[in-house]
Scaffold this motif. Structure first.
Motif, short mmCIF file in Angstrom:
data_model
loop_
_atom_site.label_atom_id
_atom_site.label_comp_id
_atom_site.label_asym_id
_atom_site.label_seq_id
_atom_site.Cartn_x
_atom_site.Cartn_y
_atom_site.Cartn_z
N GLU A 10 0.82 -1.21 0.00
CA GLU A 10 0.00 0.00 0.00
C GLU A 10 0.86 1.26 0.00
N GLY A 11 0.53 2.17 -0.92
CA GLY A 11 1.26 3.43 -1.01
C GLY A 11 2.58 3.29 -1.74
N SER A 15 -2.23 1.92 -4.72
CA SER A 15 -2.77 3.02 -3.92
C SER A 15 -3.02 2.54 -2.48
N ASN A 16 -3.96 1.64 -2.32
CA ASN A 16 -4.29 1.07 -1.01
C ASN A 16 -5.12 -0.19 -1.23
N ARG A 23 0.29 1.38 -9.28
CA ARG A 23 1.13 2.54 -9.55
C ARG A 23 1.66 2.44 -10.97
N ASN A 117 4.79 8.26 -1.31
CA ASN A 117 3.48 7.62 -1.17
C ASN A 117 2.64 7.83 -2.42
N GLY A 119 -0.58 8.38 -3.39
CA GLY A 119 -1.86 8.78 -2.81
C GLY A 119 -2.65 9.66 -3.74
N SER A 120 -3.85 9.95 -3.32
CA SER A 120 -4.77 10.77 -4.10
C SER A 120 -4.24 12.20 -4.21
N TYR A 122 -4.32 10.29 -7.86
CA TYR A 122 -3.44 9.26 -8.43
C TYR A 122 -3.04 9.65 -9.84
#
Length: 140
Positions: A10-11, A15-16, A23, A117, A119-120, A122
């Motif tokens: 995750e990250g 993303s999660n 990614r 990370n 993250g949003s 994306y």
């Protein structure tokens, strides 16, 4: 010499566990890792059954190579991702790719490869895996 590359999920790679967005560059990164390291392992806070379902989906979607669904999974608990928990490996022969320094054992920071990370929002122009691969190559 480094023989093991431990990967966070995750990250780092996605993303999660909820949205499971891969990614950008994930497939190529994983192929490079497998071609370079004798062992590539998953070292994540996500339990193994959830990880396997995510890995199966990534493989099915074509965003991860087939071997990824069968990657060695490291069970752990506690505060840190202690690299000494990886069977048949030594801390000094292992690198850990992770976006969160809080999970890195304080005495193993030299083995940590930091990645931003994922993250949003994306971004499809995210190139953090490429940048991380350059840092990994500079260590090996």
């Amino acid at each position: 010499m480094y023989h093991v590359l431990a990967l966070d999920l995750e990250g780092t790679l996605i993303s999660n566990a909820m949205s499971q967005l891969p990614r950008p560059g994930l497939f190529d990164f994983l192929c490079s890792a497998k071609d370079t390291f004798p062992r590539v392992v998953m070292f994540t806070t996500i339990n193994e059954s959830k990880f396997r379902s995510i890995a199966d989906l990534l493989v099915k979607e074509g965003t991860a190579p087939k071997w990824f669904s069968e990657i060695e999974y490291i069970n752990w608990s506690g505060t840190y991702k202690d690299l000494s928990l990886i069977p048949r490996a030594t801390v000094c022969s292992t690198l850990l790719l992770d976006d969160f320094v809080g999970y890195v054992h304080p005495e193993q920071l030299e083995s940590w490869i930091e990645i931003e990370n994922f993250g949003s929002p994306y971004s499809q122009s995210d190139c953090a895996l490429e940048e991380a691969w350059e840092r990994i190559k500079s260590k090996i």
